[in-house]
Design a protein around this motif. Sequence first.
Motif, PDB file in Angstrom:
ATOM      1  N   THR A  30     -54.256  23.872 -35.378  1.00 17.08           N
ATOM      2  CA  THR A  30     -55.604  23.271 -35.426  1.00 17.08           C
ATOM      3  C   THR A  30     -55.762  21.877 -36.021  1.00 17.08           C
ATOM      4  O   THR A  30     -56.435  21.342 -36.281  1.00 17.08           O
ATOM      5  CB  THR A  30     -56.456  24.041 -36.131  1.00 17.08           C
ATOM      6  OG1 THR A  30     -56.136  24.557 -37.598  1.00 17.08           O
ATOM      7  CG2 THR A  30     -56.916  25.462 -35.560  1.00 17.08           C
ATOM      8  N   THR A  31     -54.289  21.474 -36.086  1.00 18.13           N
ATOM      9  CA  THR A  31     -54.021  19.909 -36.799  1.00 18.13           C
ATOM     10  C   THR A  31     -53.800  19.037 -35.426  1.00 18.13           C
ATOM     11  O   THR A  31     -52.825  19.323 -34.806  1.00 18.13           O
ATOM     12  CB  THR A  31     -53.168  19.897 -37.777  1.00 18.13           C
ATOM     13  OG1 THR A  31     -53.502  20.797 -38.997  1.00 18.13           O
ATOM     14  CG2 THR A  31     -52.642  18.348 -38.043  1.00 18.13           C
ATOM     15  N   ILE A  62     -49.517  20.996 -29.606  1.00 21.09           N
ATOM     16  CA  ILE A  62     -50.023  19.974 -30.465  1.00 21.09           C
ATOM     17  C   ILE A  62     -51.010  19.291 -29.732  1.00 21.09           C
ATOM     18  O   ILE A  62     -50.721  18.318 -28.942  1.00 21.09           O
ATOM     19  CB  ILE A  62     -49.054  18.935 -31.168  1.00 21.09           C
ATOM     20  CG1 ILE A  62     -48.252  19.899 -31.956  1.00 21.09           C
ATOM     21  CG2 ILE A  62     -49.819  17.788 -32.159  1.00 21.09           C
ATOM     22  CD1 ILE A  62     -47.047  19.279 -32.695  1.00 21.09           C
ATOM     23  N   PRO A  63     -52.456  19.184 -30.117  1.00 27.64           N
ATOM     24  CA  PRO A  63     -53.486  18.348 -29.421  1.00 27.64           C
ATOM     25  C   PRO A  63     -53.223  17.059 -29.685  1.00 27.64           C
ATOM     26  O   PRO A  63     -52.867  16.620 -31.027  1.00 27.64           O
ATOM     27  CB  PRO A  63     -54.863  19.011 -29.759  1.00 27.64           C
ATOM     28  CG  PRO A  63     -54.620  20.399 -30.413  1.00 27.64           C
ATOM     29  CD  PRO A  63     -53.009  20.242 -30.945  1.00 27.64           C
ATOM     30  N   PRO A 101     -63.598  21.492 -30.390  1.00 26.74           N
ATOM     31  CA  PRO A 101     -64.134  21.885 -31.812  1.00 26.74           C
ATOM     32  C   PRO A 101     -63.247  22.692 -32.545  1.00 26.74           C
ATOM     33  O   PRO A 101     -63.295  22.818 -33.526  1.00 26.74           O
ATOM     34  CB  PRO A 101     -65.320  22.884 -31.028  1.00 26.74           C
ATOM     35  CG  PRO A 101     -65.377  22.331 -29.483  1.00 26.74           C
ATOM     36  CD  PRO A 101     -64.146  21.784 -29.144  1.00 26.74           C
ATOM     37  N   GLU A 102     -62.051  23.378 -31.954  1.00 28.74           N
ATOM     38  CA  GLU A 102     -61.202  24.185 -32.802  1.00 28.74           C
ATOM     39  C   GLU A 102     -60.414  23.363 -33.741  1.00 28.74           C
ATOM     40  O   GLU A 102     -59.593  23.948 -34.705  1.00 28.74           O
ATOM     41  CB  GLU A 102     -60.318  24.870 -31.836  1.00 28.74           C
ATOM     42  CG  GLU A 102     -59.300  24.302 -30.969  1.00 28.74           C
ATOM     43  CD  GLU A 102     -60.102  24.450 -29.542  1.00 28.74           C
ATOM     44  OE1 GLU A 102     -59.588  24.801 -28.492  1.00 28.74           O
ATOM     45  OE2 GLU A 102     -61.421  24.101 -29.478  1.00 28.74           O
ATOM     46  N   LEU A 103     -60.355  22.002 -33.349  1.00 26.17           N
ATOM     47  CA  LEU A 103     -59.595  21.378 -34.391  1.00 26.17           C
ATOM     48  C   LEU A 103     -60.320  21.048 -35.912  1.00 26.17           C
ATOM     49  O   LEU A 103     -61.614  21.087 -35.926  1.00 26.17           O
ATOM     50  CB  LEU A 103     -59.492  19.691 -33.972  1.00 26.17           C
ATOM     51  CG  LEU A 103     -58.565  19.295 -32.925  1.00 26.17           C
ATOM     52  CD1 LEU A 103     -58.606  17.859 -32.562  1.00 26.17           C
ATOM     53  CD2 LEU A 103     -57.145  19.618 -33.296  1.00 26.17           C
ATOM     54  N   ASP A 104     -59.291  21.152 -36.956  1.00 26.15           N
ATOM     55  CA  ASP A 104     -60.240  20.726 -38.001  1.00 26.15           C
ATOM     56  C   ASP A 104     -59.416  19.815 -38.874  1.00 26.15           C
ATOM     57  O   ASP A 104     -60.130  19.258 -40.163  1.00 26.15           O
ATOM     58  CB  ASP A 104     -60.151  22.311 -38.983  1.00 26.15           C
ATOM     59  CG  ASP A 104     -59.015  22.960 -39.423  1.00 26.15           C
ATOM     60  OD1 ASP A 104     -57.711  22.171 -38.978  1.00 26.15           O
ATOM     61  OD2 ASP A 104     -58.721  23.969 -39.496  1.00 26.15           O
ATOM     62  N   ARG A 105     -58.302  19.148 -38.605  1.00 25.51           N
ATOM     63  CA  ARG A 105     -57.523  18.211 -39.282  1.00 25.51           C
ATOM     64  C   ARG A 105     -56.887  17.309 -38.211  1.00 25.51           C
ATOM     65  O   ARG A 105     -56.662  17.538 -37.233  1.00 25.51           O
ATOM     66  CB  ARG A 105     -56.662  18.789 -40.483  1.00 25.51           C
ATOM     67  CG  ARG A 105     -57.183  19.721 -41.382  1.00 25.51           C
ATOM     68  CD  ARG A 105     -56.402  19.829 -42.519  1.00 25.51           C
ATOM     69  NE  ARG A 105     -54.948  20.310 -42.219  1.00 25.51           N
ATOM     70  CZ  ARG A 105     -53.890  20.687 -42.668  1.00 25.51           C
ATOM     71  NH1 ARG A 105     -54.019  20.264 -44.035  1.00 25.51           N
ATOM     72  NH2 ARG A 105     -52.736  21.091 -42.381  1.00 25.51           N
ATOM     73  N   LEU A 106     -56.652  16.230 -38.751  1.00 23.41           N
ATOM     74  CA  LEU A 106     -55.829  15.290 -38.084  1.00 23.41           C
ATOM     75  C   LEU A 106     -54.985  14.766 -38.906  1.00 23.41           C
ATOM     76  O   LEU A 106     -55.071  14.462 -39.953  1.00 23.41           O
ATOM     77  CB  LEU A 106     -56.683  13.925 -37.493  1.00 23.41           C
ATOM     78  CG  LEU A 106     -57.789  14.382 -36.374  1.00 23.41           C
ATOM     79  CD1 LEU A 106     -58.763  12.984 -36.168  1.00 23.41           C
ATOM     80  CD2 LEU A 106     -57.428  14.848 -35.180  1.00 23.41           C
TER      81      LEU A 106
END
Length: 287
Positions: A30-31, A62-63, A101-106
Motif C-alpha cells: 500500500t506504499t 508496486i503502484p 484509495p488503498e494507498l496509504d503512503r508514498l
Amino acid sequence: MNYREQALTVDCNGGVLVAIATIPEIPRTTTGLLVVVGGPQYRVGSHRQFVLLCRALAKQGIPCMRFDYRGMGDATGEQRSFESIDTDVRAAANSFFESLPELDRLVLWGLCDGASAACFYAATDERIAGLVLLNPWVRTEAGEARTYVKHYYLRRLVDREFWKKLMGGGIAIGNSFTGLLRALRLAGAPRPAESPEGNHDLPTRMAMCLEAAALPTLFVLSGNDYVAREFEDVCRDNGTWSKLIANSDVERLESVDHTFSRAEWRDAVARLTADWLLHIGSANRVD
C-alpha cells in the motif's frame, strides 16, 4: 504481473497537470511511488526511463505515478523552477490517493533537480514514507568549479592522451588555460556563511529540509557524472549532509552516466528501487 495504465488530469491552482498512474493487477504493497520530474523534463523521462521504471515496478506489485508539473510537458501554466513545485507535487499526490484509495503512503523518486524538489517537499506531507534520490542537484557556481578542478582538470594532467593531443596541437591551449584559471578562481571562493535570516545556499537548504523530514532515503549515484561528484563533495564538506548520508542507504553504480542511458543501467535502478521500497514498506505489504 499484469498492470494497467490510467491517464489523469489534475487540477492545480487553476492549472492542469497530466499524470499517468501505473497500477498492478494485484498490488503487493500500500506504499506507492511518485516520480518527481526535474526540468526541463516531462513525465516520460530521458531514454523513457520514467515510463520503464513505473512499468517495471508495477510488474512487481508496486503502484506508481509520474506527472508533468505546471509549465512542463502537457501541463498548462507558466514554466517554473524545481524549487517552486510543492503545490504541484501535492496535487499529484492527492490525485494518486484518490485514484487508488488503498494507498496509504508514498515514496518520492527523483533524478537530478527532481531529487532536489523531492527534498524540499518531503517534510511538508506526512503521507511521505521515504525518498529515492538519484544524482541530486546541489549546484553552486563555486561547487561546480571545485568539482571540475578536482575531477576534470587534475585528471587531465595525468592523462597521457591529453598530453599527446596537446603536443600535437589538437587542443586549444588558450581556451583550456582560461577555463582552468576561471575554475580555480571560483573554486577558491569562500563558502557562504549561514545567516540567521536564512540566506543559505542550495545544498544547505536541501539538507535542512531532508533533516526535518527524517525519512528513510536511498541515494543512487552515477560513477561517471559530475553532478554526482559535486553531490559527494558536498556530503564530505557539509556536516548536515555527512550525517544524512551516513544514515541513509547509498548505491554507487560505477561507469554509469547521469541519465542512466543504457538499458542495463535503467534496469539496475528499477531493481534497486523495487527492493528498497518493498523493504521499507514491509509493514504495508499485502502479500
